[in-house]
Motif scaffolding. Sequence first.
Motif, short mmCIF file in Angstrom:
data_model
loop_
_atom_site.label_atom_id
_atom_site.label_comp_id
_atom_site.label_asym_id
_atom_site.label_seq_id
_atom_site.Cartn_x
_atom_site.Cartn_y
_atom_site.Cartn_z
N ARG B 287 0.85 -1.19 0.00
CA ARG B 287 0.00 0.00 0.00
C ARG B 287 0.88 1.24 0.00
NH1 ARG B 287 -3.18 -3.67 -0.93
NH2 ARG B 287 -4.83 -4.31 0.48
N MET B 288 0.31 2.39 -0.25
CA MET B 288 1.06 3.63 -0.05
C MET B 288 1.45 3.73 1.43
SD MET B 288 0.12 6.95 -2.19
CE MET B 288 -1.66 6.99 -2.20
N ILE B 289 2.64 4.30 1.67
CA ILE B 289 3.08 4.47 3.06
C ILE B 289 2.52 5.81 3.53
CG2 ILE B 289 5.05 4.25 4.62
CD1 ILE B 289 6.68 3.22 2.28
N VAL B 290 1.24 5.80 3.74
CA VAL B 290 0.48 7.01 4.02
C VAL B 290 -0.65 6.58 4.96
CG1 VAL B 290 -1.09 8.69 2.96
CG2 VAL B 290 0.97 8.00 1.74
N ARG B 291 -1.04 7.48 5.85
CA ARG B 291 -2.13 7.15 6.76
C ARG B 291 -3.41 6.88 5.95
NH1 ARG B 291 -2.60 11.21 11.60
NH2 ARG B 291 -3.91 12.42 10.20
N LEU B 347 3.75 3.08 -15.02
CA LEU B 347 3.07 2.98 -13.73
C LEU B 347 4.03 3.35 -12.60
CD1 LEU B 347 1.35 -0.48 -14.31
CD2 LEU B 347 0.42 1.80 -14.79
N VAL B 348 3.54 4.17 -11.69
CA VAL B 348 4.34 4.54 -10.52
C VAL B 348 3.93 3.65 -9.36
CG1 VAL B 348 5.00 6.40 -8.96
CG2 VAL B 348 4.39 6.91 -11.33
N PRO B 349 4.85 2.86 -8.83
CA PRO B 349 4.51 2.02 -7.68
C PRO B 349 4.24 2.86 -6.42
CG PRO B 349 6.57 1.29 -8.71
CD PRO B 349 6.24 2.64 -9.27
N ASN B 350 3.46 2.29 -5.51
CA ASN B 350 3.27 2.93 -4.21
C ASN B 350 4.60 3.04 -3.46
OD1 ASN B 350 0.48 3.14 -4.54
ND2 ASN B 350 0.14 1.08 -3.72
N HIS B 351 5.42 2.01 -3.59
CA HIS B 351 6.67 1.88 -2.82
C HIS B 351 7.71 1.31 -3.78
CE1 HIS B 351 8.70 0.09 1.04
NE2 HIS B 351 9.37 1.10 0.53
N ILE B 352 8.65 2.12 -4.17
CA ILE B 352 9.56 1.72 -5.25
C ILE B 352 10.58 0.67 -4.80
CG2 ILE B 352 11.16 3.65 -4.84
CD1 ILE B 352 10.26 2.15 -8.29
N CYS B 353 10.99 0.70 -3.53
CA CYS B 353 12.11 -0.18 -3.11
C CYS B 353 11.81 -1.67 -3.36
CB CYS B 353 12.47 0.06 -1.65
SG CYS B 353 12.63 1.80 -1.20
N PRO B 354 10.68 -2.20 -2.87
CA PRO B 354 10.44 -3.62 -3.12
C PRO B 354 10.13 -3.92 -4.58
CG PRO B 354 8.58 -2.67 -1.97
CD PRO B 354 9.65 -1.62 -2.00
N ALA B 355 9.64 -2.92 -5.33
CA ALA B 355 9.39 -3.15 -6.76
C ALA B 355 10.71 -3.37 -7.50
CB ALA B 355 8.61 -1.98 -7.36
N VAL B 356 11.72 -2.57 -7.15
CA VAL B 356 13.04 -2.76 -7.78
C VAL B 356 13.54 -4.18 -7.53
CG1 VAL B 356 15.47 -2.04 -7.72
CG2 VAL B 356 13.64 -0.31 -7.65
N ASN B 357 13.26 -4.69 -6.34
CA ASN B 357 13.73 -6.02 -5.97
C ASN B 357 13.11 -7.14 -6.82
OD1 ASN B 357 15.24 -7.79 -4.12
ND2 ASN B 357 13.20 -8.46 -3.44
N LEU B 358 12.06 -6.82 -7.58
CA LEU B 358 11.39 -7.83 -8.40
C LEU B 358 11.99 -7.96 -9.80
CD1 LEU B 358 7.75 -7.01 -7.32
CD2 LEU B 358 9.08 -9.03 -6.69
#
Lengths: 383, 383
Positions: B287-291, B347-358
Motif C-alpha cells: 500500500r502507499m506508506i500514508v495514513r 506505472l508509478v509504484p506505491n513503494h519503489i524499493c520492493p518493486a526494484v527487488n522484483l
Amino acid sequence: MTLGALDTPALVVDLDVVRANVAAMADLARERGVALRPHAKTHKLPQVARLQLDAGAVGLTVAKLGEAEVFADAGVEDLLIAYPLVGEPKLGRLVALARRVPRLAVAVDSAEVAEGISRALEAVGGGLSVGVRIEVDTGMRRLGLAPASEQLVALARTVAALPALRLEGVMTHEGQAYQSDGEAELARAAAEACDLMVASAEAIRAAGIDCPVVSMGSTATARFAAGHPGVTEIRPGTYVFNDRSQLAHGSARDGDLAAAVVATVVSRPSPEVACVDAGAKALTSDRMIVRDAAADYGAVAPGAAGWAAVGATARAAGWPVARASEEHGLIAVPPGGELAVGERLALVPNHICPAVNLFDAVTVVAGGRVVDRWPVAARGRMT
Amino acid sequence: MTLGALDTPALVVDLDVVRANVAAMADLARERGVALRPHAKTHKLPQVARLQLDAGAVGLTVAKLGEAEVFADAGVEDLLIAYPLVGEPKLGRLVALARRVPRLAVAVDSAEVAEGISRALEAVGGGLSVGVRIEVDTGMRRLGLAPASEQLVALARTVAALPALRLEGVMTHEGQAYQSDGEAELARAAAEACDLMVASAEAIRAAGIDCPVVSMGSTATARFAAGHPGVTEIRPGTYVFNDRSQLAHGSARDGDLAAAVVATVVSRPSPEVACVDAGAKALTSDRMIVRDAAADYGAVAPGAAGWAAVGATARAAGWPVARASEEHGLIAVPPGGELAVGERLALVPNHICPAVNLFDAVTVVAGGRVVDRWPVAARGRMT
C-alpha cells in the motif's frame, strides 16, 4: 549441508509433503476423469513439474512466455500460456516456442490478440500453429468475455477461422470463489462458475464450432470442479505447497503445508514483539485471499513439519506476523510467550506463489534432513 | 536498442531525473552540514551508488550482508549494515567483509548481538574491528531501544567495552513519520524523532562514552532532519527514484519521479477497466506508506517523463491501478477514457524499493533515449 550453514531467511520445501500433495491432486483428477494441468507459477521449479507430470498431469499452465521457455528447456512438451500475448517481442518468442514445444496453447480474450498471434505464426510458414483457449470471466472481473455471450461465440468463430490457431476450448480463473465464507458457499461458487463454463462451451458448440476443453483453475475449487459434469480440465497451482489462504478455505490441512520461510529472531524489542529477519521482501505484502482478511503478513507454521530439519522451533506455532517492513517481520508474542534472539521460526506466507518468486533458490528437506538446494529456475520471468 | 525490442513489464529508470535527485539531496546535506549516507536498498545498483558517492555521500547504508558484499565488490569503501546480524553464517561473512571494507559498521540493539559480532571478529585476531550504531526506537515500534533510556546507556557501555567494536553513535529509522498528514505534522514528527535521538546521544555522552554520530533515516523527513541541531547524518533511500508515497508526503514532485514500471494494455474487458501486464509481481502488493492509504497498487505516471522514450502514452496520467493479481493490473478507466490493447503505460509504484527487488535488470533512459540496461546487482540478497 550442516544445519548451521543454512542462513536465513530461507524458503524451505518439504519434499515428502510435496509428493503427497501431488499424488492427492493427481488421484482426484484421475478418479473424476478430468485432465490435470497444474499452474506452475506456484513452484517455478522444473523438479516439481517433473513430479506433477510423472503423477499424471497432462501438461503445465504458466503465466508468462519466460516461464514457458524455462519449462520447455526442462523438456515439458505440453504447455498452456494462460495470458494474452501482445507486442512484437512476445510474438517472436511465441513462434520460437511453437517450433519446439509439441503441444503449445495460449489464452486469448479478444480478436486483436488472436489475430496478432495467428499473423506471427503464419509469417514464418510451415503450417506452424498453436492451440487456443478463450478466457471467460465467470465473476472475477479481471479479464475474459461474458459467459455464453454473443461476443464469446463471435470470438470462437474468429479463432476457428484463423489459419494458425486451433480452438481447443474455454478456460476461466474462478478467483472470485476465494471470497466465499465456508465450505457450502465455496462449493456453490465453484458450481456456479462451472455451470457458466459448460454453458459457454455449449453456446460455442451450438454455433457448429468444436470446443472440447472446459478448463477451471484454482486450488480452492478443484475438489468441486473436478466432479462437475461437463468440466474436462482443472488447473490448480497452490495445492503443491499450500499456504495460509488455502488453510482458511479448507483446501489444505496443517499437514499439507509443504513450504515455509524459515527466519531467525534478531531482536526482542518488547515482551509482546519478536522481530525476525523475514519481512515483506520474503513473505510479500499480500493479504490472505479470504474475505475480510486480516492485515497481517503470515503466521508461524502450525505444528512441526520438515522445518525441524532446519532448526525451526515449534514453540511459537500459530503466532501471527502482525506487522512487517521489507526486512523486518514483527511476530505478535502472546502473554508469557518465550522466544529468544537466535531462535528460528518457520513462517507460512498468506500467499505462497509470489513469495516463491522472491527467492533465487529453495532448500529441500526430506526424511527430516536437508537433501538439496534447487534454483527457482522460472523466478522473475517478467515477460 | 530499438523501442519495439523493449518488452513489458519493464522497470525503466530516467537517468536525468536520478542525477537531479542525487544532486539535490547532496546539496541539502552539504548546506546543512550533515553527512549523507543513502540507503542503497532502493536502487540496488552500483551505478547509482557511484553517482551518490561522487556527489558527496560519505558511504552507503544497506539492509543485508549480501547487499554489502555487492557494493564492496563495486569498490564502495564505507558501508553501514543497518540490521542486527545473528547466526554463524552471517558472522563469518561479516568477518570476511571487515577484512576488505576500509570503513564498515553495523547496527545493534542488544548486548547479545553486539557480543556475537565482537567474538567473531576477535576469533580471527589481527585487531579487526567494526563500527557500531546503536538502534533507537523513536516511535516506529519495530526494533531499537527506548530513547535516552538506561538500557540504551548500558548497551553503549557494553559496546564501548567490547574489544572488536567501536561505538560510533546512534541511529533510528523514523518510519512513523509516514503516518503524518500534511507538511506541518510531518515536520513535527521529524523534529520529535530528532530530539529523541539527540537526547539519546547526550545520555550516552553523559556517561563518559564517545557518541559522535546521530543518524536519522527516511526520505520524507530528510529535509527536516538535515537542519536539526545535533543531527550529524541522514540516510534517505527512496529520494533517488521516488514513488507514489513520496508524492503524497510532499517529499517529491511529479518531475522527481525517476522510475516507473512500463506495462502494455493486454485487454479491455469493459469500458471501465484496462488490464495491463504488470500486476503485483511487478508493482508489489504494498500500500502507499500514508495514513489511511487506499487499497490500490499504484497509478499511471503523472505527465510525460522519460517514459515517452519507451513508448508509454501520457493519455492515462493519474489513473489508478485499482486492483491487481500477480500478473494482471486493472486500471480504472474514467468515463470516456480511451486506451487500446497494445498501448503502453508508465506505472508509478506505491513503494519503489520492493518493486526494484522484483526486476533482474532496469532499462535506463537519458535525453529521451534508451541508453543502457543495468542488472539489479543487489536484487534478491535475502541474507
